[in-house]
Each structure stands twice: as structure tokens, then as C-alpha cells.
Design a protein around this motif. Structure first.
Motif, PDB file in Angstrom:
ATOM      1  N   HIS A  30       1.016  -0.930  -0.175  1.00 42.94           N
ATOM      2  CA  HIS A  30       0.070   0.195   0.219  1.00 42.94           C
ATOM      3  C   HIS A  30       0.554   1.182   0.132  1.00 42.94           C
ATOM      4  CE1 HIS A  30      -2.329  -3.427   1.923  1.00 42.94           C
ATOM      5  NE2 HIS A  30      -3.865  -3.278   1.082  1.00 42.94           N
ATOM      6  N   VAL A  31       0.388   2.489  -0.907  1.00 37.38           N
ATOM      7  CA  VAL A  31       1.238   3.047  -0.594  1.00 37.38           C
ATOM      8  C   VAL A  31       0.031   4.674  -0.205  1.00 37.38           C
ATOM      9  CG1 VAL A  31       2.045   5.263  -1.898  1.00 37.38           C
ATOM     10  CG2 VAL A  31       2.651   2.764  -2.273  1.00 37.38           C
ATOM     11  N   GLY A  33      -1.216   8.742  -1.686  1.00 39.68           N
ATOM     12  CA  GLY A  33      -0.276   9.381  -1.784  1.00 39.68           C
ATOM     13  C   GLY A  33      -1.688  10.727  -2.587  1.00 39.68           C
ATOM     14  N   TYR A  43       2.545   7.918 -11.415  1.00 38.96           N
ATOM     15  CA  TYR A  43       1.490   7.677 -10.991  1.00 38.96           C
ATOM     16  C   TYR A  43       0.631   7.050 -12.557  1.00 38.96           C
ATOM     17  CZ  TYR A  43       0.232   9.684  -6.194  1.00 38.96           C
ATOM     18  OH  TYR A  43       0.130   9.599  -4.971  1.00 38.96           O
ATOM     19  N   ILE A  46       1.642   3.158 -11.843  1.00 36.43           N
ATOM     20  CA  ILE A  46       0.372   2.899 -10.894  1.00 36.43           C
ATOM     21  C   ILE A  46       0.035   2.176 -11.456  1.00 36.43           C
ATOM     22  CG2 ILE A  46      -1.236   3.833  -8.957  1.00 36.43           C
ATOM     23  CD1 ILE A  46       1.773   5.221  -7.516  1.00 36.43           C
ATOM     24  N   GLN A  53      -1.401  -1.081  -3.929  1.00 35.09           N
ATOM     25  CA  GLN A  53      -2.709  -0.623  -3.452  1.00 35.09           C
ATOM     26  C   GLN A  53      -2.447   1.076  -3.276  1.00 35.09           C
ATOM     27  OE1 GLN A  53      -6.197  -1.810  -1.365  1.00 35.09           O
ATOM     28  NE2 GLN A  53      -7.046  -0.458  -1.816  1.00 35.09           N
ATOM     29  N   HIS A  54      -2.953   1.828  -4.251  1.00 32.53           N
ATOM     30  CA  HIS A  54      -2.427   3.584  -3.880  1.00 32.53           C
ATOM     31  C   HIS A  54      -4.064   3.918  -3.291  1.00 32.53           C
ATOM     32  CE1 HIS A  54      -3.051   7.793  -4.847  1.00 32.53           C
ATOM     33  NE2 HIS A  54      -1.305   7.605  -4.521  1.00 32.53           N
ATOM     34  N   LEU A  56      -5.665   7.040  -2.192  1.00 32.37           N
ATOM     35  CA  LEU A  56      -5.846   8.396  -2.486  1.00 32.37           C
ATOM     36  C   LEU A  56      -6.484   8.757  -1.185  1.00 32.37           C
ATOM     37  CD1 LEU A  56      -5.110  10.808  -4.087  1.00 32.37           C
ATOM     38  CD2 LEU A  56      -7.781  10.511  -5.103  1.00 32.37           C
ATOM     39  N   LEU A  81       3.413   8.906  -1.139  1.00 29.43           N
ATOM     40  CA  LEU A  81       4.087   9.794  -2.596  1.00 29.43           C
ATOM     41  C   LEU A  81       3.407  10.671  -2.451  1.00 29.43           C
ATOM     42  CD1 LEU A  81       4.970   9.090  -5.280  1.00 29.43           C
ATOM     43  CD2 LEU A  81       3.124   7.653  -5.971  1.00 29.43           C
TER      44      LEU A  81
END
Length: 597
Positions: A30-31, A33, A43, A46, A53-54, A56, A81
Motif C-alpha cells: 500500500h502507498v 499519496g 502515477y 501505478i 494499492q494506492h 488517495l 508519495l
């Protein structure tokens, strides 16, 4: 084409691809950002993959606190990020927060192209210069061929030694450029950073000898025990059981030893228990494990535990003898040192007499009888302490994680919510960051999707990062925001009352939002409770809802958080609730002419 040529070709990637591959190889799932022009190549990568998984967020500060909550609850590195310029400067608060509380964090930031660095380009800032004081280390990567190695090293530094945050600043042209990917096992380790993890055995033996002859000992544990991993907490419990020593903890160390344990004295420090602070003041041997003697713990330094021999175990060499001179400093990972201590205690040729601590425990029992967390309950208004007690009673047998904002509610949570295990308590200790709790809860919920995650909040703190409710809705994270709503910046108001002649300057909130409607506006569930008799049912409803919830718990407006060590005072000069009522509170009147409850 030869096999070597094939391998070389497969290792050729763009900088953006290198970033994603390096994250995969470091176990990142997981990030957290927020996109911007300087990180669009990352991105774009990504978007084209499903391994990572990003999440938001709605503000870069939220990304950092969410990554902190994720890291603190899992023991893994949190990753954020952000874009260049304001994206990076918005990350400074969580970076400093993570530095002070020893949270492993990797911040990847975008930067303007290398050809524009120094030209005051759009959204340019000196990210490396700005973040140097608030990170363990940082890098500006101008060569795409070095990018992978730098990211691998960033993860190593973030999570080894005393954990903390690092920053990797990546110019946009480096993200577009093609270079060679270096796997983690092949990168060059920075030789100047090799933390010492094994304690000096001779010093550990000296510590054991000192402990064996103690008559009034105490163990003072901190967040370093939690950071060392679950085995360290098990060893701490074993050491307490073997020695029969009383144990207290810092705010960050709660849960390493169970709150239900027979040797537990409660948290110590400015708003700690009377018995913990008195025992710290009167002890003859203090064993500090993974804590740093910060000012909220020590009170007045020249009166701190004046007659004790002090043992300090820490992995950070700069922490030993930094604030308090100690008699035995042991440098090493607390898990390894505790393992040696348990082994050496068991191997003592002559076990200390079992009754040698009887008088000491008699004193502690006398101090406990003061019931320093006592408060006066009311039938018609919810006392904040009672709210935490009921929240604990209804959630203690569940798979629960607690985060907090900063202020009175944070201290009441530490006093009245009993933690039995490590990594269940996420709070901003060193920096005291208002707004931490909501995004931290988001990070915890992402890491533990089936668990109950509750942010114990204040009505002022919660508004600092309230926009992250939108992120919780988007990512189906059913976090519960339990607001102790007293209409004040409670701790500010308390200090103004006690230390500034009751001149309540801008600590009352004149335009409070309707938190129920605010929750509904975000698509969450809003609940409100104003009467003690309705509280249990309302808390149960909050727990049962499978969506994010904002719970507006209306509590006594002017309750103070006691006990309290006034600024500049020693541990044995605590203000207790009954004394405070007699000496300070009785004549206090707030800015609107109301008598203080």
C-alpha cells in the motif's frame, strides 16, 4: 542474443518503473499519496499494475499520518508519495512526527527536472534542504541508474536502528529516463550506517547485578519496546515476572506490558498516575528500556529520580546521556538486550530474596490508594473520563485499534483505555500533532480491514484533517471517529486556566460544525449522544455500523485532565484531582461567566 544480454535487457526500465519494482521488492502493498505534475510518470505506472494499492488521500499531511498509522500497527515501513513543492512541504509535519516517535516511513517526492533545479521553476522547492532536519536521511537522485539502490537503502535505513522517516526526491526527467534496475540483494549498503543491535554483555551483567540488589526498583519502558517487535514485548513481560519489579511506561510504550498485569503502575509523566510518578521519584534503581527521558516524563530535570542508579537500554547512541546522565548505558536493540537480561537473571547463582521488595510494594499500594484518576460522575452530563471507560468496556474484547488526536482526550484515552498488546495504540507523542488521529486511523484500517479502528478525538483536533473522511469513504474504510466534544481546545483552555490567570484567549470554539450533518455530507454516518444513560447504546450502534462514523459525544465543557505535574515541577509535586479542586478549580470561571464544573 546471449543470456547475459537478455538479463540486462530485462533490467532496463524507466525511472517510474524502477520505483514500482523497488517498492514490490521491499514488500510494499500500500502507498498513501496525492498526485501532481512532478510525479505523473509514477502515477502512470501505478495505473498499469495491480500489485500495489494506492490510497488517495485529500492532503499530503494525511498521506504521512496514514502511513504512520499503517507502520505503527503493522511493524512494517509506511510509504507516502507526494509531488514537488507544496506536496513536499506539506509532508514536513508527518516527517517530523515520525522522526520524534521513531516511525519507519519512506517518502517518495517528485522534483522538477534536473535542468530546472535552482531556477525557481513552477512548484520547485529545496526538498532535500527542507527535510534534512526532519528525516534520518534523504537523497536527491539525479542518475536513473542509482535510483533502485537508493530506494532499497532508504527502506533499510528507515526500519533499522532507531526507526524513522527518510525522503527520496526524484526529478521528473529521471522518472522518464531509462536505466538499469538493481535488485535489493545487489545494492551497495551505506557503510557509515551500521546500527549496533547486540548489547555489550559486560554492561548487561553489571545491570543485572544492580537490579538484583535493588530495594526500590522500577522498569520504565518506552516505544522502543514496541518498535523492536512482538518478541521484545514478550521478553519484557517475562523480565517483569521474573524480577517482580513494578513497571510503568511512556505514552508511546503503552501495550508492551498489559494494563491488566499485576505489576502495572499505569503511564507516567505529566498526566501519568500518582503511583507511577511517585515510584519513579523514590526508586533506587531505574531500568529505562527503549525510552528517551523526554521532558513530559522527567519534569524538572534536577529533581528527576534524585536517588536512583539509572540503567538505559536504547538502540540510538545519541539518546544515551542526552537528557539524563545514566550509570549504565547499554547500546543495542532492546529485544536482543532483553533476551540477554532474561537469560542472565535466570542464571544468577543466588536468587534475590522474594520478600526484599515487600516494603516497596507496600509504598506503591499506598500511592495507588490515592486513586489519582478519580473524577466526579454526573447523572445529567457525560464526563469525558466516563466516555472513555464505556468505550473501553464495549470494545476491549474485540479486535480493536485505537488512534487519537492530541489534547485532553488523548491523555484521558491513555489513562482509561487499557491496552493489553503492543501495536494497538497509535498517537502523536513527541510532536503532539493535532490532526494525526483521523488519517492514522485510515492507515490502520487499510492495514487491518476486518478490525475495529477508532479515533478518539477532540472537537478542535478533528477539524485539522477532517477532509480525510472523504478518503475513508472512497476506500471503504469503516473507521469510527469518537469525538469528546467540549466546545474548547481543551488542553489549551486548561493551561490558560491554571497558568495564565484564567484568561481564555481564543480557546473556545464559537462556530462549531454540526458533526452529524458533516458526517452525512461526506457519506458517512453521524451519531450524537448527550446523556450518560444513552451512551452504551450509542457506542454499540457506532460499532455495529459498517461505514465510517462520526460520533459527537457531548461531554462536560470544563472538565480538566488530572493528575498533572505542573510545568517546572518534580514528580512528587503532582496536582491530584481533589487537591486541584480545592486549590485551583473552585473559583475558576470561563470566558462566558460560567462556573467551572
Amino acid at each position: 542474443m546471449t543470456g547475459t544480454d537478455n538479463q540486462a535487457s530485462s533490467n532496463q526500465m524507466t525511472g517510474a518503473e524502477i520505483v514500482l519494482q523497488a517498492l514490490r521488492d521491499n514488500g510494499v502493498k500500500h502507498v498513501f499519496g496525492y498526485p501532481g505534475g512532478a510525479v505523473l510518470p509514477i502515477y502512470d505506472e501505478i495505473f498499469q499494475q495491480d500489485d500495489i494499492q494506492h490510497i488517495l488521500v485529500r492532503h499530503e499531511q494525511g498521506a504521512g499520518h496514514a502511513a504512520e498509522g499503517y507502520a505503527r500497527s503493522t511493524g512494517k515501513v509506511g510509504v507516502m508519495l507526494v509531488t514537488s513543492g507544496p506536496g513536499a512541504t506539506n509532508a514536513v509535519t508527518p516527517l517530523q512526527d515520525a522522526l520524534m516517535d521513531s516511525i519507519p516511513l519512506v517518502c517518495l517526492s517528485g522534483q522538477v527536472p534536473t535542468s530546472l533545479i535552482g531556477s525557481d521553476a513552477f512548484q520547485e522547492c529545496d526538498t532535500v534542504g527542507i527535510t534534512r532536519p526532519c528525516t534520518k536521511h534523504n537523497w536527491l537522485v539525479k542518475d536513473v541508474n542509482k535510483l533502485a539502490a537508493v530506494i532499497h537503502e532508504a527502506f533499510r535505513i528507515a526500519q533499522s536502528g532507531r526507526p524513522g522517516p527518510v525522503v527520496v526526491d526524484i526529478p521528473k526527467d529521471v522518472q522518464f529516463a531509462t536505466g538499469t534496475y538493481t535488485p535489493p540483494e545487489a545494492h551497495d549498503v551505506q557503510k557509515s550506517y551500521q546500527p549496533k543491535v547486540q548489547g555489550d554483555l559486560n554492561r548487561i551483567k553489571q545491570a543485572i547485578e544492580l537490579m538484583a540488589n535493588a530495594k526500590r526498583p522500577i522498569i520504565y519502558s518506552g516505544g522502543g519496546v514496541v518498535n523492536s517487535g512482538p518478541e521484545a514485548s514478550k521478553l519484557l513481560r517475562e523480565l517483569v515476572e521474573l524480577t517482580g519489579f513494578p513497571i510503568t511506561s511512556t505514552l508511546m510504550g503503552l501495550g508492551a506490558y498489559p494494563a491488566s498485569g499485576k505489576s502495572w503502575l499505569g503511564m507516567l509523566g505529566m498526566h501519568g498516575s500518582y503511583e507511577a510518578n511517585m515510584a519513579m521519584h523514590d526508586c533506587d534503581v531505574m531500568v529505562c528500556i527503549g525510552a528517551r527521558f523526554d521532558d513530559r516524563i522527567t519534569g524538572r530535570l534536577n529533581a528527576f529520580s534524585p536517588n536512583s542508579k539509572k540503567i538505559h537500554i536504547d538502540i540510538d547512541p545519541s539518546s544515551i546521556n542526552k537528557n539524563v546522565h545514566v550509570d549504565i548505558g547499554i547500546l543495542g536493540d532492546v529485544g536482543n538486550v532483553l533476551e540477554d537480561m532474561v537469560r542472565l537473571w535466570r542464571a544468577l547463582p543466588h536468587k534475590p530474596a522474594a520478600d526484599r521488595l515487600n516494603d516497596w510494594w507496600t509504598n506503591i499500594t499506598h500511592w495507588r490508594a490515592r486513586n489519582s484518576f478519580a473524577y466526579k460522575p454526573h447523572d445529567d452530563v457525560i464526563m469525558p473520563q466516563y466516555a472513555i471507560q464505556r468505550l473501553y468496556a464495549l470494545t476491549k474484547d474485540r479486535d480493536t485499534y485505537i488512534t487519537t488526536e492530541v489534547g485532553q482526550h488523548q491523555m484521558w484515552a491513555a489513562q482509561f483505555y487499557g491496552f493489553e498488546q503492543p501495536n494497538r495504540w497509535m498517537t502523536s507523542g513527541g510532536l503532539g500533532t493535532m490532526g494525526y488521529g483521523l488519517p492514522a486511523a485510515l492507515g490502520v484500517q487499510i492495514a487491518h480491514p476486518e478490525s475495529l479502528v477508532i479515533d478518539i478525538a477532540g472537537d478542535a483536533s478533528i477539524q485539522m484533517c477532517i477532509q480525510e473522511m472523504s478518503a475513508a469513504i472512497q476506500h471503504n474504510a469503516p473507521i469510527k471517529i469518537f469525538i469528546l466534544n467540549n466546545q474548547y481546545m481543551g488542553m489549551v483552555r486548561q493551561w490558560q486556566q491554571l497558568l495564565h490567570g484564567n484568561r481564555l484567549s481564543h480557546s473556545y470554539t464559537e462556530a462549531m460544525p454540526d458533526f452529524v450533518k458533516l458526517a452525512e455530507a461526506y457519506g458517512a454516518v453521524g451519531l450524537r449522544c448527550e446523556k450518560p444513560g444513552d451512551l452504551d447504546a450509542a457506542i454499540q450502534e457506532m460499532i455495529d455500523v459498517k461505514k465510517p462514523v462520526i460520533f459527537d459525544c457531548r461531554v462536560a465543557n470544563l472538565a480538566n485532565c488530572f493528575p498533572m505535574i505542573p510545568s517546572g515541577k518534580a514528580h512528587n509535586e503532582m496536582l491530584l484531582p481533589d487537591e486541584a479542586t480545592d486549590e485551583v478549580v473552585a473559583n475558576a470561571i470561563d470566558a462566558k461567566g460560567r462556573q467551572l464544573v
